[in-house]
Design a protein around this motif. Structure first.
Motif, PDB file in Angstrom:
ATOM      1  N   ARG A  89       0.843  -1.202   0.000  1.00 17.92           N
ATOM      2  CA  ARG A  89       0.000   0.000   0.000  1.00 17.92           C
ATOM      3  C   ARG A  89       0.881   1.256   0.000  1.00 17.92           C
ATOM      4  O   ARG A  89       1.945   1.293   0.617  1.00 17.92           O
ATOM      5  N   SER A 100      -2.532   6.948   8.931  1.00 21.97           N
ATOM      6  CA  SER A 100      -1.212   6.325   9.044  1.00 21.97           C
ATOM      7  C   SER A 100      -1.366   4.814   9.082  1.00 21.97           C
ATOM      8  O   SER A 100      -2.445   4.293   9.384  1.00 21.97           O
ATOM      9  N   TRP A 101      -0.295   4.098   8.800  1.00 24.45           N
ATOM     10  CA  TRP A 101      -0.339   2.643   8.713  1.00 24.45           C
ATOM     11  C   TRP A 101       0.650   2.031   9.688  1.00 24.45           C
ATOM     12  O   TRP A 101       1.604   2.669  10.108  1.00 24.45           O
ATOM     13  N   ASP A 105      -0.830  -3.603   9.231  1.00 26.98           N
ATOM     14  CA  ASP A 105      -1.435  -3.365   7.920  1.00 26.98           C
ATOM     15  C   ASP A 105      -0.576  -3.966   6.810  1.00 26.98           C
ATOM     16  O   ASP A 105      -1.092  -4.582   5.865  1.00 26.98           O
ATOM     17  N   GLY A 218       1.120   8.262   4.131  1.00 26.35           N
ATOM     18  CA  GLY A 218       0.911   7.294   5.195  1.00 26.35           C
ATOM     19  C   GLY A 218       2.156   6.510   5.548  1.00 26.35           C
ATOM     20  O   GLY A 218       2.216   5.861   6.604  1.00 26.35           O
TER      21      GLY A 218
END
Length: 295
Positions: A89, A100-101, A105, A218
């Motif tokens: 991603r 945010s990741w 994730d 992100g």
């Protein structure tokens, strides 16, 4: 030492002063990127994917932060069976969900691509190695064979050098200024390579991808995060693993690779004695990875 400059010389070769070889310095352009597809994952994030090879076993390849399919493909050049390359991603054509990741994730991204393709083996580079560790902490039996290339983080955040490098790259890509992006990417190259045809070809390929697809904001918080709450959770992983590191790499400390190899019950650690091994030890690296995964 010659300094880096952008744009490249018109003939694609290095600039030198004084007498020197008279042969042309044309440098081969980067190969065109192959066609990829977008895959809708069970967690709703579409990811860009490339499948090469045929048959079994099936190996999934997870790239590093700010990299992608193009920079990961060489690792699979000698690996038999079907090879699954993808973009996390926020990279390439993959979706960039808002906010945010976390490494959780990223682990979902790896798991989804692996499950959809039936992968039984996995390779993770840098960020991809951290995501793979997070997946294994949840499903220690998921893969039959594992390769971790230049792991950067386990249960302690990455250092200030990594944060500064990523911030510089994100800012440069966000500006859309090719020269700024080239400066940020050029630090990935050994000084001796930067003004050579091979160096220019690498920069062109990276710039084409980064300026076309960008990098999602992100990603900015990832260097401050850990992949695992405690590396000891990896003791449940029984698959054979190869951990590869190199001395003198500020972004990927040998200590992280040593900690990972110690946590995995069936790990083999190999440490090269100098950095920039993608340029100085490429043939040996490919052979080492393919020999391990092809067993």
């Amino acid at each position: 030492m010659r300094g880096f400059r952008w744009p490249p010389p018109p003939d694609g070769g290095p600039r030198t002063w004084g007498p020197g070889p008279g042969a042309p310095r044309t440098g081969r352009p980067a190969l065109p990127e192959p066609d990829t597809d977008l895959v809708t994952t069970p967690h709703g994030v579409r990811l860009e994917r490339l499948i090469t090879g045929a048959g079994d076993p099936v190996t999934v390849f997870a790239h590093g932060l700010g990299n992608g399919i193009a920079t990961t493909r060489p690792f699979g050049s000698g690996v038999t069976g079907r090879k699954i390359f993808f973009q996390f991603r926020g990279h390439g054509r993959s979706d960039a969900p808002p906010g945010s990741w976390s490494y959780a994730d990223l682990a979902r991204d790896v798991r989804a691509i692996a499950d959809l393709s039936g992968a039984t083996r996995a390779f993770g580079a840098s960020l991809g190695a951290g995501a793979l560790c997070r997946l294994l902490s949840q499903s220690p039996e998921r893969f039959e064979r594992l390769v971790f290339f230049l792991p950067a983080v386990l249960d302690r955040p990455r250092g200030e050098v990594a944060r500064q490098r990523l911030t510089a790259l994100l800012d440069a890509v966000g500006s859309g200024d090719a020269s700024a992006v080239a400066e940020a990417v050029s630090v990935e190259l050994p000084a001796a390579i930067r003004n050579t045809p091979a160096g220019w070809a690498y920069l062109r390929q990276r710039l084409d991808q980064l300026l076309r697809d960008g990098l999602a904001p992100g990603l900015a918080s990832l260097p401050e995060q850990t992949a695992l709450p405690d590396a000891a959770v990896l003791s449940a992983v029984t698959a054979p693993a190869l951990v590869i590191a190199c001395a003198g790499d500020d972004l990927h400390p040998v200590e992280v690779a040593e900690q990972l190899a110690a946590a995995l019950p069936r790990a083999t650690l190999h440490v090269y004695d100098r950095p920039n091994i993608l340029w100085t030890e490429r043939a040996d690296l490919r052979e080492r990875i393919s020999a391990f995964l092809n067993e």
